[in-house]
Design an enzyme around this catalytic site. Structure first.
Site, PDB file in Angstrom:
ATOM      1  N   LYS A  22      43.012  53.191  30.086  1.00 30.15           N
ATOM      2  CA  LYS A  22      43.088  52.179  31.143  1.00 30.15           C
ATOM      3  C   LYS A  22      44.519  51.723  31.413  1.00 30.15           C
ATOM      4  CE  LYS A  22      40.861  48.606  29.965  1.00 30.15           C
ATOM      5  NZ  LYS A  22      41.871  47.538  30.003  1.00 30.15           N
ATOM      6  N   THR A  96      41.303  44.109  32.372  1.00 32.45           N
ATOM      7  CA  THR A  96      40.442  43.477  31.364  1.00 32.45           C
ATOM      8  C   THR A  96      40.224  44.421  30.205  1.00 32.45           C
ATOM      9  OG1 THR A  96      38.450  44.280  32.412  1.00 32.45           O
ATOM     10  CG2 THR A  96      39.271  42.162  33.148  1.00 32.45           C
ATOM     11  N   GLY A  98      39.095  46.587  26.904  1.00 31.35           N
ATOM     12  CA  GLY A  98      37.989  47.502  26.643  1.00 31.35           C
ATOM     13  C   GLY A  98      37.324  47.234  25.314  1.00 31.35           C
ATOM     14  N   ASN A 150      38.406  60.207  32.980  1.00 25.09           N
ATOM     15  CA  ASN A 150      39.812  60.396  32.611  1.00 25.09           C
ATOM     16  C   ASN A 150      39.985  61.493  31.548  1.00 25.09           C
ATOM     17  OD1 ASN A 150      42.571  59.842  32.637  1.00 25.09           O
ATOM     18  ND2 ASN A 150      42.388  58.366  30.945  1.00 25.09           N
ATOM     19  N   LYS A 151      41.226  61.847  31.367  1.00 21.48           N
ATOM     20  CA  LYS A 151      41.639  62.871  30.396  1.00 21.48           C
ATOM     21  C   LYS A 151      41.003  64.223  30.715  1.00 21.48           C
ATOM     22  CE  LYS A 151      42.263  59.295  26.917  1.00 21.48           C
ATOM     23  NZ  LYS A 151      42.289  58.910  25.507  1.00 21.48           N
ATOM     24  N   SER A 452      -2.685  -5.295  83.890  1.00 21.44           N
ATOM     25  CA  SER A 452      -1.874  -4.692  84.926  1.00 21.44           C
ATOM     26  C   SER A 452      -1.144  -5.814  85.669  1.00 21.44           C
ATOM     27  CB  SER A 452      -2.783  -3.919  85.887  1.00 21.44           C
ATOM     28  OG  SER A 452      -2.025  -3.420  86.958  1.00 21.44           O
ATOM     29  N   SER A 524      -3.533  -0.594  77.590  1.00 27.81           N
ATOM     30  CA  SER A 524      -4.298  -0.405  76.356  1.00 27.81           C
ATOM     31  C   SER A 524      -5.212  -1.598  76.048  1.00 27.81           C
ATOM     32  CB  SER A 524      -3.364  -0.108  75.173  1.00 27.81           C
ATOM     33  OG  SER A 524      -2.248  -0.965  75.142  1.00 27.81           O
TER      34      SER A 524
HETATM   35  N1  LIG Z   1      45.746  63.792  27.565  1.00 27.16           N
HETATM   36  C1  LIG Z   1      45.568  62.617  28.140  1.00 27.16           C
HETATM   37  N2  LIG Z   1      45.779  61.509  27.425  1.00 27.16           N
HETATM   38  C2  LIG Z   1      45.607  60.321  28.028  1.00 27.16           C
HETATM   39  C3  LIG Z   1      45.188  60.228  29.380  1.00 27.16           C
HETATM   40  N3  LIG Z   1      45.112  58.914  29.718  1.00 27.16           N
HETATM   41  C4  LIG Z   1      45.478  58.229  28.601  1.00 27.16           C
HETATM   42  N4  LIG Z   1      45.761  59.056  27.594  1.00 27.16           N
HETATM   43  C5  LIG Z   1      46.169  58.690  26.236  1.00 27.16           C
HETATM   44  O1  LIG Z   1      45.113  57.973  25.614  1.00 27.16           O
HETATM   45  C6  LIG Z   1      45.660  56.954  24.754  1.00 27.16           C
HETATM   46  C7  LIG Z   1      45.112  55.587  25.104  1.00 27.16           C
HETATM   47  O2  LIG Z   1      45.581  55.212  26.377  1.00 27.16           O
HETATM   48  P1  LIG Z   1      45.721  53.697  26.814  1.00 27.16           P
HETATM   49  O3  LIG Z   1      46.129  53.703  28.226  1.00 27.16           O
HETATM   50  O4  LIG Z   1      46.558  52.941  25.846  1.00 27.16           O
HETATM   51  O5  LIG Z   1      44.211  53.213  26.691  1.00 27.16           O
HETATM   52  P2  LIG Z   1      43.534  51.795  26.899  1.00 27.16           P
HETATM   53  O6  LIG Z   1      43.232  51.315  25.531  1.00 27.16           O
HETATM   54  O7  LIG Z   1      42.299  52.086  27.682  1.00 27.16           O
HETATM   55  O8  LIG Z   1      44.484  50.936  27.668  1.00 27.16           O
HETATM   56  C8  LIG Z   1      47.163  57.037  24.886  1.00 27.16           C
HETATM   57  O9  LIG Z   1      47.675  57.791  23.838  1.00 27.16           O
HETATM   58  C9  LIG Z   1      47.347  57.738  26.217  1.00 27.16           C
HETATM   59  O10 LIG Z   1      48.557  58.421  26.315  1.00 27.16           O
HETATM   60  C10 LIG Z   1      44.954  61.437  30.102  1.00 27.16           C
HETATM   61  O11 LIG Z   1      44.585  61.464  31.273  1.00 27.16           O
HETATM   62  N5  LIG Z   1      45.146  62.605  29.428  1.00 27.16           N
END
Ligand SMILES: Nc1nc2c(ncn2[C@@H]2O[C@H](COP(=O)(O)OP(=O)(O)O)[C@@H](O)[C@H]2O)c(=O)[nH]1
Lengths: 615, 305
Positions: A22, A96, A98, A150-151, A452, A524
Site C-alpha cells: 500500500k 489507512t 492494513g 499487486n505484485k 335572517s 343554523s
Molecule cells: N515485487 C514487488 N514488491 C512489491 C510491490 N509492491 C510492494 N512491494 C514490496 O512489498 C513490501 C511491502 O510494501 P509496503 O508498501 O511497505 O506495504 P504496506 O505495508 O502495505 O504499506 C516492500 O518490500 C515493497 O517493496 C510490487 O508490486 N512488486
C-alpha cells in the site's frame, strides 16, 4: 445542476494487509504524478539507505510512512492524509493501515471517502483482512471499489492468477450490497498499470489505476435529494438580522421555499440565502450558507432545517464501530453527536457482533476496541435523522464518553425503531400545531347564529376586517356564498338543512386544521345542528355567538326582501315564520343588535377571541 | 472582500465550504476560541474565511499574534494594517522573559529561540486568556507529521500532542469537548495544499505580505540558504557579504531563520506558474525543520504549534 455536480475533488482510501504494498503504491502514485519535491526526494534517497527495504533502489513506501515511531516499527499506525492532483481531478487520500488491529482507523478514513482502493497481494489472494476491509468499506457507505491486485511482477503477470482473484472478489462482493467493483493488475514497485500500461500484460485492456481514479463517477445526486441543513450557528449581529448558518447536507434551497425546523416542527419560509459574496438565488448540497427566514421561529444549533419530509426519532437501530480500549457497556450513558446535535443516550441492546472476517453475526454482551456490532440506540431527546444509506450526514453519529470526552465509537443508522413511537414520538408530520405556529395564531371557529336579517353577516364581516388588519389569517363562511357552491345541491328540507350544517362544520374543521380563524355566519336555527358542529370541531375551538334581534326588527330591516316574499308564501319553511328558531341556551356571547352598533359588537367578538388566546 | 469576486468553482468552492464549516463548529463548540494570526499567506486565507463564515457579523473570536521580535518588519506593518481594516481585536503577545533575556536566534540557536519565543510564548498567551480553542492555518501537506493530525487536534493541560492517542475523527462530526485547562488546536486548512492557497488568494483577491513576491532584496548566502538582512541585528560571519538578489519567500517566519528563494515571480500568476513546475517543497527554507528528521514531530509533542 449545482456546483456539487462538478466532482473536482475525489476522496478515497487505500487499504490492504500489511506488506501488500500500500505505501509503495501510494508513494509511487505521488512520484509518478511528479508530486514529490526534489528536497523530499533527496531525503528519500538518504532514508532509503538507512531504513529502506529495497537494497539500493528507492523505497517509495518511505515517502508516505509518517511518524518516526511508526517507521521504526515498519508499519503505518494511523490515518494519514495525502494530496495529489492531475489535470482532471484533485485527490485527497486517506492512507489507512492494513494491520488487523486497526478497524477503527479504517472506519475513520472511510467515513469521508467516496471510493476505495483495496490492495491484494497476487501471491496470497484474498485474505481475511481483505474481507474485513471490504466489509468496513461497505458499512461506511462507499459504493466504488477498485481492487488493485499487486505484485503481479512476482507471478510473472499471469492472467490466470489475476482472473482467479478478480473472480473470487466479485463473488464475495455480491454479499456486500450495492458496490461497483473494478479489478486492476498492478505492480506498485515498478509502477505498472498505476499511471501507465504494463508492457508485459497486453491481455489487460482495462484502465490504469490513475485513469480509474480520474474518471470514476461518484455520487453526484446529493443535490437532487430532499433539502436538509443541520444548523451549526445562529448569526445575530444585531436585532434586525437572524441567520441560520450551516452546510447543506442534501438537496437544494431557494428563497421562498417552505422549510421546517426539526425536531420542533415549526415551519416558515426561506427569505434569503446570505453569503459574504451576496445573496444567492439557489444553494446546493455541500455549500456553507446562512439562511434567513420569514418568521421568527425558535431555531437553535442542533436543529435541522428541512423540507417537509424529514422525521424524528429517539430510538433507532444502528451499526456501531467501537473505537476505544474501554469496552462498550449497554445501558451506560454516552453522548451522541448526530449532525450538529449532541444528546445523551445509551445503547439499550447489542443485537449481535460481527465476526468481521466472515461477516457472521455472533451473540455478544459488549463491543471491544475494533468490534463492529448491530445495536438499538435510545436517545434522551428525539432528533431528526435519516438512514445512513439515504444520507451520510444525517445517518451518522459518533459516541463520546461523558467523563473523558474521548470519541469511543461511531455509528450508522439503519432504521428507526417502531418502539420510538410507542413512547410518544411519531414520525413528525405537519399538523395543526405546526401550521398554526407558522401563522402565529390559535385557530378557532366563531359560529354566528341568529335570524335572517339579525345582523350576523354585517358583524362577521366587520370582525374579519378587524382580524385581517391585525395580521390574522381568517376565512368567512357565509350561508349564502356556501349555498352557491359547495351546497348548491341542497334545498331547505329538514334533511338538507342538517346536511348543509354538517358540510359547513366539516369545512370549518378543515380550515381550523389549516390554522385559520374561521367565521361562520349561518342562521343554523336548530340546537341539534349547532351541537353537532360544536362536537365535530371541539368545544375548545368553538365559540357560539348568538346575534339576538327581535323578529319584528328583522322583518322591519328585511335587507334582502325575504320576509316580504315569505309572507306572500313565495318561500316555504322560512325561519321565524313557518319554521322555528331555537335560540342557544348557553352561547359564548350574545350580541344585542338593538342595543349596540355593529362596530361595538364586533369589538366584543374580538375581545372574546383575545380572551381565548386566539389573537 | 473589497471587490466582488466571481463565484468560486470546483475544488476551491469545496475547500472553502469545508473550512467555513470547521470555523463555525469551532465558534459553536468552544467558549473562548481564538484565531492564531501568523501574518503569512495561510493566516491571510484563514482570516478571509472567518470573515466569510460569520458574515454579516464579525467573527466571534479575537486574533492572536505571537511575536518573537524577529519577524520581518514588513510582516508587522502588514499585521497592523490588516487589524485596522477588518476591525477585529488583535492580541499581540511576546514572551516577557524571552524579551528580557534578549533572545537572539543567531546567538542562542534556533531551538532555544523557537522554544522560548514561539512554543512557550504561545502557551503563555493561551493560558493567560483562557482560550480553549486555537485556530491555526497549518496544512497537512506541509510536513509528514502533520499528515495524520486531526482537524480538531486535542492538547492536554500542558499543550502536548499525543500522536498515538488522537481522537478518531469521522465524517464532519468534530468532537470539541475539552475539560478545564485542556484545549484544541483547530486546522480549517488541513486539506488544502500550497497550490490551493495561492489559487484561492488569487480567486478571492486576498492581500498578502509583499515579501511573497520577488523583489531585489539584501541577502546573505549561508549554508546554501539565502537569509535576508531585514535589520541591523543580522550578524555576518567572516567572509559573508550582503548582496542584492531578486528573491521571494514561500513561507514567512523569523527573518534569520527563513530562507528566501531566487525567483522572478512578482505576481500571483507568476507564483502559480512557479509552483506548478516547482520541485522544491515549501518548508525547505525553514531552518527549524531540518535539525533532524522527525524534529517537527518532537516539537509538536512538546507543544509547538
Ligand atoms: N515485487 C514487488 N514488491 C512489491 C510491490 N509492491 C510492494 N512491494 C514490496 O512489498 C513490501 C511491502 O510494501 P509496503 O508498501 O511497505 O506495504 P504496506 O505495508 O502495505 O504499506 C516492500 O518490500 C515493497 O517493496 C510490487 O508490486 N512488486
Amino acid at each position: 445542476m449545482g456546483p456539487a455536480a462538478e466532482t473536482s475533488v475525489l476522496r478515497f482510501i487505500t487499504c490492504g494487509s500489511v506488506d501488500d504494498g500500500k505505501s509503495t503504491l501510494l508513494g509511487r502514485l505521488l512520484y509518478d504524478t511528479r508530486l514529490v519535491p526534489d528536497d523530499q526526494l533527496a531525503a528519500l534517497e538518504g532514508d532509503s539507505r538507512c531504513h529502506g527495504t529495497q537494497a539500493g533502489g528507492l523505497d517509495f513506501a518511505l515517502l508516505v510512512d509518517g511518524l518516526q515511531s511508526e517507521r521504526e516499527q515498519g508499519i503505518t499506525i494511523d490515518v494519514a492524509y495525502r494530496y495529489f492532483s492531475t489535470a482532471r481531478r484533485r485527490f485527497v487520500v486517506a492512507d489507512t493501515p492494513g494491520h488487523e488491529e486497526y478497524t477503527r482507523n479504517m472506519a475513520t478514513g472511510a467515513s469521508s471517502a467516496q471510493a476505495a482502493v483495496l490492495l491484494v497481494d497476487a501471491r496470497k489472494g484474498l485474505l481475511p483482512q481483505t474481507r474485513r476491509h471490504s466489509f468496513i468499506v461497505s458499512l461506511m457507505g462507499i459504493r466504488h471499489v477498485v481492487v488493485a491486485v499487486n505484485k503481479m511482477d512476482l507471478v510473472d503477470w499471469d492472467e490466470v492468477v489475476f482472473e482467479r482473484i478478480a473472480g473470487e472478489y466479485r463473488a464475495f462482493a455480491q454479499g456486500l450490497g450495492d458496490i461497483a467493483v473494478t479489478c486492476i493488475p498492478v505492480s506498485a514497485l515498478h509502477g505498472d498499470n498505476l499511471t501507465r500500461p504494463c508492457p508485459q500484460a497486453t491481455w489487460y485492456k482495462g484502465p490504469s489505476l490513475l485513469e480509474w481514479l480520474e474518471t470514476v463517477e461518484v455520487d453526484t445526486d446529493e443535490a437532487d435529494k430532499p433539502f436538509r441543513m443541520p444548523v451549526q450557528w445562529v448569526n445575530r449581529p444585531n436585532s434586525d438580522f437572524r441567520g441560520y448558518c450551516g452546510t447543506i447536507a442534501s438537496g437544494a434551497v431557494r428563497p421562498g421555499d417552505a422549510v421546517m425546523a426539526l425536531p420542533s416542527g415549526r415551519g416558515s419560509r426561506v427569505r434569503a440565502i446570505v453569503t459574504a459574496d451576496g445573496e444567492l438565488a439557489e444553494a446546493f448540497a455541500g455549500q456553507a450558507v446562512t439562511l434567513t427566514l420569514e418568521d421568527e421561529i425558535d431555531v437553535t444549533r442542533g436543529d435541522v432545517l428541512a423540507d417537509l419530509s424529514l422525521s424524528v426519532a429517539d430510538q433507532f437501530a444502528a451499526h456501531v464501530v467501537w473505537m476505544h480500549p474501554h469496552a462498550m457497556m449497554p445501558h451506560r450513558r454516552y453522548l451522541f453527536r448526530l449532525g450538529t446535535a449532541e444528546v445523551a443516550g445509551q445503547i439499550t441492546e447489542l443485537k449481535y457482533r460481527y465476526n468481521v472476517n466472515t461477516m457472521e453475526q455472533q451473540p455478544a454482551k459488549t463491543l471491544s476496541l475494533n468490534d463492529i456490532g448491530f445495536c438499538n440506540v435510545a436517545l434522551e431527546k428525539a432528533l431528526p435523522f435519516e438512514p445512513y444509506a439515504d444520507n451520510r450526514t444525517l445517518g451518522a453519529f459518533i459516541i463520546i464518553d461523558r467523563l473523558t470526552n474521548a470519541t469511543v465509537g461511531a455509528g450508522t443508522i439503519a432504521f428507526p425503531l417502531r418502539r420510538a413511537s410507542n413512547i410518544g414520538w411519531q414520525p413528525l408530520t405537519v399538523d395543526k400545531a405546526a401550521r398554526s405556529a407558522l401563522l402565529g395564531q390559535k385557530p378557532c371557529v366563531v359560529w354566528f347564529t341568529g335570524l335572517s336579517g339579525s345582523g350576523k353577516s354585517t358583524i362577521a364581516n366587520l370582525v374579519e376586517q378587524k382580524l385581517h388588519a391585525m395580521g390574522r389569517h381568517t376565512y368567512l363562511l357565509d350561508g349564502d356564498n356556501v349555498r352557491h357552491g359547495l351546497n348548491k345541491d341542497l334545498g331547505f328540507t329538514e334533511a338538507d338543512r342538517v346536511e348543509n350544517i354538517r358540510r359547513v362544520a366539516e369545512v370549518s374543521k378543515l380550515f381550523v386544521d389549516a390554522g385559520l380563524i374561521v367565521l361562520v355566519s349561518f342562521i343554523s336555527p336548530f340546537r341539534a345542528e349547532r351541537t353537532m358542529a360544536r362536537d365535530l370541531i371541539g368545544t375548545e375551538e368553538f365559540a357560539e355567538v348568538y346575534v339576538s334581534t327581535s323578529l319584528e326588527e328583522c322583518e322591519r330591516r328585511d335587507p334582502k326582501g325575504l320576509y316580504r316574499r315569505a309572507r306572500k308564501g313565495e318561500i316555504k319553511n322560512f325561519t321565524g315564520l313557518d319554521s322555528p328558531y331555537e335560540p342557544p341556551l348557553e352561547p359564548t356571547l350574545v350580541l344585542r343588535t338593538e342595543a349596540g352598533t355593529p362596530e361595538v359588537l364586533a369589538d366584543e367578538v374580538i375581545a372574546e377571541l383575545a380572551r381565548r388566546g386566539s389573537v | 472582500m473589497t471587490i466582488p469576486m466571481p463565484p468560486l468553482r470546483g475544488h476551491l468552492a469545496q475547500l472553502e465550504a469545508d473550512a467555513i464549516h470547521i470555523l463555525r463548529e469551532t465558534a459553536a463548540q468552544f467558549s473562548r476560541p481564538v484565531m492564531l494570526y501568523s501574518i503569512g499567506k495561510d493566516s491571510s486565507v484563514l482570516l478571509h474565511l472567518a470573515l466569510k463564515a460569520f458574515y454579516p457579523a464579525k467573527p466571534p473570536f479575537p486574533l492572536l499574534h505571537v511575536d518573537t521580535l524577529w519577524k520581518f518588519r514588513e510582516m508587522i506593518a502588514f499585521r497592523d494594517q490588516q487589524a485596522r481594516k477588518v476591525g477585529m481585536e488583535m492580541i499581540v503577545h511576546v514572551n516577557p522573559e524571552g524579551a528580557a533575556m534578549g533572545i537572539d536566534p543567531q546567538r542562542h540557536g534556533s531551538a532555544v529561540h523557537t522554544d522560548l519565543m514561539k512554543t512557550q510564548a504561545l502557551r503563555q498567551a493561551l493560558d493567560a486568556h483562557g482560550f480553549d480553542a486555537a485556530i491555526g492555518g497549518a496544512r497537512r501537506d506541509e510536513e509528514k507529521s502533520r499528515a495524520k493530525e486531526r482537524v480538531f487536534s486535542f492538547r492536554d493541560r500542558s499543550h502536548g500532542w499525543d500522536p498515538r492517542g488522537q481522537r478518531p475523527e469521522l465524517w464532519r462530526l468534530y468532537n470539541g469537548r475539552v475539560a478545564k485547562g485542556e484545549s484544541m488546536r483547530v486546522f480549517p486548512l488541513s486539506d488544502w495544499t500550497e497550490l490551493d492557497v495561492w489559487e484561492y488568494i488569487k480567486a478571492q483577491g486576498i492581500p498578502v505580505v509583499p515579501l511573497y513576491f520577488a523583489a531585489d532584496r539584501p541577502v546573505v548566502s549561508r549554508d546554501g540558504t539565502l537569509i535576508m538582512k531585514d535589520d541591523d541585528r543580522l550578524v555576518l560571519a567572516e567572509g559573508e557579504n550582503v548582496d542584492i538578489r531578486r528573491v521571494r519567500f514561500r513561507t514567512l517566519g523569523c527573518y534569520p531563520l527563513t530562507g528566501a528563494v531566487e525567483s522572478d515571480a512578482s505576481t500571483i500568476d507568476d507564483i502559480l506558474g512557479e509552483l506548478r513546475s516547482s520541485r522544491l517543497s515549501e518548508r525547505q527554507g525553514r531552518i527549524i525543520d531540518s535539525d533532524r528528521d522527525g524534529s517537527m514531530e518532537r516539537k509538536k509533542k512538546e507543544g509547538y504549534f
